[in-house]
Design a protein around this motif. Structure first.
Motif, mmCIF file in Angstrom:
data_model
loop_
_atom_site.group_PDB
_atom_site.id
_atom_site.type_symbol
_atom_site.label_atom_id
_atom_site.label_comp_id
_atom_site.label_asym_id
_atom_site.label_seq_id
_atom_site.Cartn_x
_atom_site.Cartn_y
_atom_site.Cartn_z
ATOM 1 N N LYS A 321 -21.987 -4.831 11.070
ATOM 2 C CA LYS A 321 -22.018 -3.654 11.619
ATOM 3 C C LYS A 321 -23.307 -3.668 13.063
ATOM 4 C CE LYS A 321 -22.250 -0.907 8.354
ATOM 5 N NZ LYS A 321 -22.276 0.832 6.889
ATOM 6 N N ARG A 325 -19.484 -3.956 18.415
ATOM 7 C CA ARG A 325 -19.523 -2.857 19.279
ATOM 8 C C ARG A 325 -19.226 -1.503 17.986
ATOM 9 N NH1 ARG A 325 -15.589 -4.870 24.285
ATOM 10 N NH2 ARG A 325 -14.794 -5.701 21.694
ATOM 11 N N ALA A 326 -19.170 -0.106 18.675
ATOM 12 C CA ALA A 326 -18.782 0.558 17.894
ATOM 13 C C ALA A 326 -17.180 0.304 18.357
ATOM 14 C CB ALA A 326 -18.869 2.279 18.574
ATOM 15 N N SER A 327 -16.453 -0.008 19.359
ATOM 16 C CA SER A 327 -15.868 0.437 19.447
ATOM 17 C C SER A 327 -14.632 -0.449 18.760
ATOM 18 C CB SER A 327 -14.691 0.151 20.888
ATOM 19 O OG SER A 327 -15.579 -1.128 21.309
#
Length: 426
Positions: A321, A325-327
């Motif tokens: 995680k 990336r967050a996307s």
């Protein structure tokens, strides 16, 4: 002797048995009547005991009681003693005043007893209703047409954090989030001005409410209307559903996330991938799908135990995680297998760069509460739209590329095109 005046109409009761006691009990509560005396030959008669409790003159000599009342104008005498000679004594003292006795008093007594029974039943029903309202687990709130709170039971106090004293007379808006108050005012106004005959009926409406301390929380609201004395009132039954909502959220979360690592599970991974492909098509960009299998996981399980294996999977999940990336999406799809969706990855080399970062990070020693282990990772990579255009094919290709990485020495990555290059005839 001067005539005496009292606040209510003066009454003398002769006979303090059951009938006299019931009559006295009724008159005590009536401001239009004042019992100035009661008499009975039995000093322990129920009516005399009650009279003494309220400071009403009580006699055991009827003649003395009559004499004591002779100076009260318009005194009404009720004879419940079964002694018809009383009428003569009353006539002698009060002149032509007529005493109520015999069948007249018997009928009156029966009426009183019926009224008393009805009153008792009403009081019992009211007591039962109040007990239910007081002890019910749901909040019960009564408001008038103006929105003023008229009733607020103990459950409502516990739910909202207000005492009854703090809310009575206040507008019910104080129990709602500020953002919902204008909508509430408009809805109430529209309802009150609607055609006659329309009545409110809400069942199980889920809305947000606000506690005294400002905390927002979900409630289930049911409401109904009643008319009393020509005025309209609204009864709201409120149930705090915070725990139910948390349980629903937990169940929904467990349906889409892995219980051990809290990463998306296979179902949510497929959902994210299915959304990513049309978006990439519209934007003319690439999506990389990666399939990762840990190297050496079985050895950790066999030598250190399954608890250590669970700790290892959790540690690996945290590492993964942090790298993506967050996307993007990383999911645990079973055992020691993880899949990735890398959106708008740009070039093949960018996907390879992410894979190398993951392999390098997982190659470092991992501490499992005092026990150190070392593992690796084999990763397969495929690209949309270069290699395939649907989710099933992309996952299958990434899996095949991962298997090639395993058979090529492990702790490395391979693209799906590398699989094609190894096939016969290439």
């Amino acid at each position: 002797m001067a005539t005496q005046r009292v606040q209510g109409h003066p009454v003398l009761i002769i006979g303090a048995g059951r009938g006299g006691h019931a009559l006295l009990e009724m008159f005590i509560e009536d401001k239009l009547v004042q019992v100035i005396a009661i008499t009975d030959t039995n000093p322990d008669a129920a009516g005399l005991v009650l009279a003494r409790k309220y400071g009403i003159p009580a006699y055991t000599d009827t003649a003395k009681a009559i004499q004591a009342c002779k100076d009260y104008p318009e005194c009404i005498v009720y004879n419940l003693s079964h002694d018809e000679s009383v009428a003569d004594e009353v006539s002698r003292v009060f002149g032509d005043k007529r005493v109520a006795s015999g069948p007249e008093v018997k009928l009156f007594w029966q009426m009183i007893m019926n009224l008393k029974q009805t009153k008792g039943e009403l009081e019992k029903s009211q007591s039962q209703l109040q007990a239910v309202i007081h002890n019910v687990m749901d909040g019960i709130i009564t408001i008038n047409e103006s929105g003023e709170i008229l009733g607020f039971n103990p459950a409502a106090e516990q739910i909202f954090g207000y005492t009854q004293r703090e809310v009575l007379g206040k507008n019910a808006r104080i129990l709602m989030p500020e953002a919902a108050r204008d909508e509430y005012d408009a809805s109430v106004s529209q309802y009150l001005h609607a055609a006659q005959g329309q009545t409110i009926s809400l069942r199980g409406l889920e809305v947000m409410a606000v506690r005294h301390n400002g905390e927002l929380f979900p409630v289930e609201l049911s409401a109904s209307e009643m008319t009393l004395g020509g005025l309209r009132y609204f009864i709201g039954i409120v149930r705090d559903i915070t725990e139910r909502k948390l349980a629903e959220q937990k169940i929904a979360h467990l349906a889409h996330y892995d219980y051990l690592t809290d990463l998306p599970n296979r179902a949510l991974f497929l959902d994210h991938l299915a959304h990513s492909l049309p978006l990439a098509k519209r934007r003319h960009c690439k999506v990389a799908v990666m399939f990762l299998d840990l190297d050496g996981f079985k050895k950790v399980n066999d030598t250190l135990g399954h608890d250590a294996g669970d700790l290892l999977l959790q540690a690996v999940s945290r590492v993964l995680k942090e790298i993506i990336r967050a996307s993007d999406t990383v999911a645990r799809v079973g055992g020691d297998e993880f899949t990735f969706v890398l959106n708008d990855v740009g070039s093949d080399e960018n996907a390879a760069l992410i894979a190398r970062k993951i392999i390098a990070a997982l190659s470092q020693p991992i501490d499992l509460k005092g026990k150190t282990c070392q593992i690796g990772a084999s990763i397969g990579i495929t690209l949309y739209p270069d290699d395939a255009q649907n989710t099933e094919s992309l996952i299958k290709q990434a899996d095949e590329a991962m298997y090639l990485a395993k058979t090529s020495g492990k702790n490395t990555h391979k693209f799906y095109r590398d699989v094609s290059d190894t096939q016969p005839g290439k």
